[in-house]
Enzyme design. Structure first.
Site, PDB file in Angstrom:
ATOM      1  N   CYS A   1      20.840  39.103  59.253  1.00 40.72           N
ATOM      2  CA  CYS A   1      21.084  38.866  57.770  1.00 40.72           C
ATOM      3  C   CYS A   1      19.701  38.121  57.411  1.00 40.72           C
ATOM      4  CB  CYS A   1      22.177  38.394  57.272  1.00 40.72           C
ATOM      5  SG  CYS A   1      22.349  37.756  55.540  1.00 40.72           S
TER       6      CYS A   1
ATOM      7  N   HIS B   1      30.809  40.715  57.075  1.00 37.87           N
ATOM      8  CA  HIS B   1      30.784  39.157  57.482  1.00 37.87           C
ATOM      9  C   HIS B   1      31.254  39.207  58.798  1.00 37.87           C
ATOM     10  CE1 HIS B   1      31.199  37.729  52.992  1.00 37.87           C
ATOM     11  NE2 HIS B   1      30.207  38.355  53.124  1.00 37.87           N
TER      12      HIS B   1
ATOM     13  N   GLU C   1      33.377  37.274  60.265  1.00 37.09           N
ATOM     14  CA  GLU C   1      34.929  37.131  60.396  1.00 37.09           C
ATOM     15  C   GLU C   1      35.311  38.577  60.468  1.00 37.09           C
ATOM     16  OE1 GLU C   1      33.717  33.416  57.722  1.00 37.09           O
ATOM     17  OE2 GLU C   1      33.023  35.721  58.152  1.00 37.09           O
TER      18      GLU C   1
ATOM     19  N   CYS D   1      34.749  33.336  53.043  1.00 38.48           N
ATOM     20  CA  CYS D   1      35.177  33.532  51.894  1.00 38.48           C
ATOM     21  C   CYS D   1      36.493  34.115  51.705  1.00 38.48           C
ATOM     22  CB  CYS D   1      34.159  34.784  51.452  1.00 38.48           C
ATOM     23  SG  CYS D   1      34.546  36.489  52.261  1.00 38.48           S
TER      24      CYS D   1
ATOM     25  N   CYS E   1      37.398  37.574  53.438  1.00 40.02           N
ATOM     26  CA  CYS E   1      37.651  37.296  54.898  1.00 40.02           C
ATOM     27  C   CYS E   1      38.988  36.609  55.287  1.00 40.02           C
ATOM     28  CB  CYS E   1      36.351  36.678  55.402  1.00 40.02           C
ATOM     29  SG  CYS E   1      34.749  37.675  55.598  1.00 40.02           S
TER      30      CYS E   1
ATOM     31  N   TYR F   1      31.286  26.677  52.687  1.00 40.03           N
ATOM     32  CA  TYR F   1      30.780  27.813  51.983  1.00 40.03           C
ATOM     33  C   TYR F   1      31.399  27.641  50.531  1.00 40.03           C
ATOM     34  CZ  TYR F   1      29.941  32.718  50.771  1.00 40.03           C
ATOM     35  OH  TYR F   1      29.693  33.843  50.083  1.00 40.03           O
TER      36      TYR F   1
END
Length: 177
Positions: free
Chosen positions: A23, A105, A107, A133, A136, A154
């Site tokens: 990423c 993600h 997770e 998030c 997730c 986050y």
């Protein structure tokens, strides 16, 4: 020699998993623990077999096929094999419009990896180098994970509300890499 605590040991796995991420914005890793053993890991990035994102303004991720400018690329998704990061191109703030990302993600990848190999993660613990998030967290609840230990915040206040509603223990762990 000092022996690391369990939290230090497993968080180190999550941090190491994050190093596999391609990423362009955040490197995030997750590890799932069952009965004191690592059973699955994940990091954020595009699905299996899909090219990694690139962007002309980030060194080492130049666009392919001679396109020098993002607006010359006919599409954001693979038509010219540019694989442009839509979130960077559209200046989408972190924590918003996650559906516009080509990647999963960490997770999500850890949960999917366990499912792919038929590994039960019911009553497990997940270590992440970032707090999940809300999307997730919903997957974490449905997967049967009982505790999430994270290193960095986050900015998603709904994650905490969802964790509480789903009976998930959410704990920040200060960890120096």
């Amino acid at each position: 020699m000092t022996r690391p605590t369990r939290d230090e040991y497993f968080m180190a796995f999550a941090v190491l998993a994050s190093e596999r991420s391609a990423c362009l914005r955040h490197k995030i890793g997750a590890v799932i623990i069952v009965d004191g053993q690592v059973v699955s890991t994940g990091y954020n990035g595009p699905p299996r077999g899909v090219s990694h994102c690139q962007h002309p303004s980030i060194p080492g991720t130049e666009l392919e096929h001679g396109f020098d400018q993002v607006d010359e690329c006919p599409t954001f998704y693979d038509a010219c094999n540019c694989n442009i990061c839509v979130r960077i191109e559209l200046d989408i703030p972190s924590g918003t419009r996650i559906e516009d990302c080509r990647g999963l993600h960490a997770e999500q990848n850890a949960i999917v990896q366990a499912a792919r190999h038929g590994i039960s993660i019911k009553d497990s613990t997940m270590y992440c180098n970032f707090k999940p998030c809300i999307t997730c967290m919903k997957m974490i609840i449905n997967a049967g994970i009982k505790e999430v230990i994270y290193q960095q915040n986050y900015d998603d206040p709904y994650c905490e509300l969802m964790a509480e509603a789903g009976g998930i223990t959410l704990r920040k762990f200060d960890f120096d890499v």
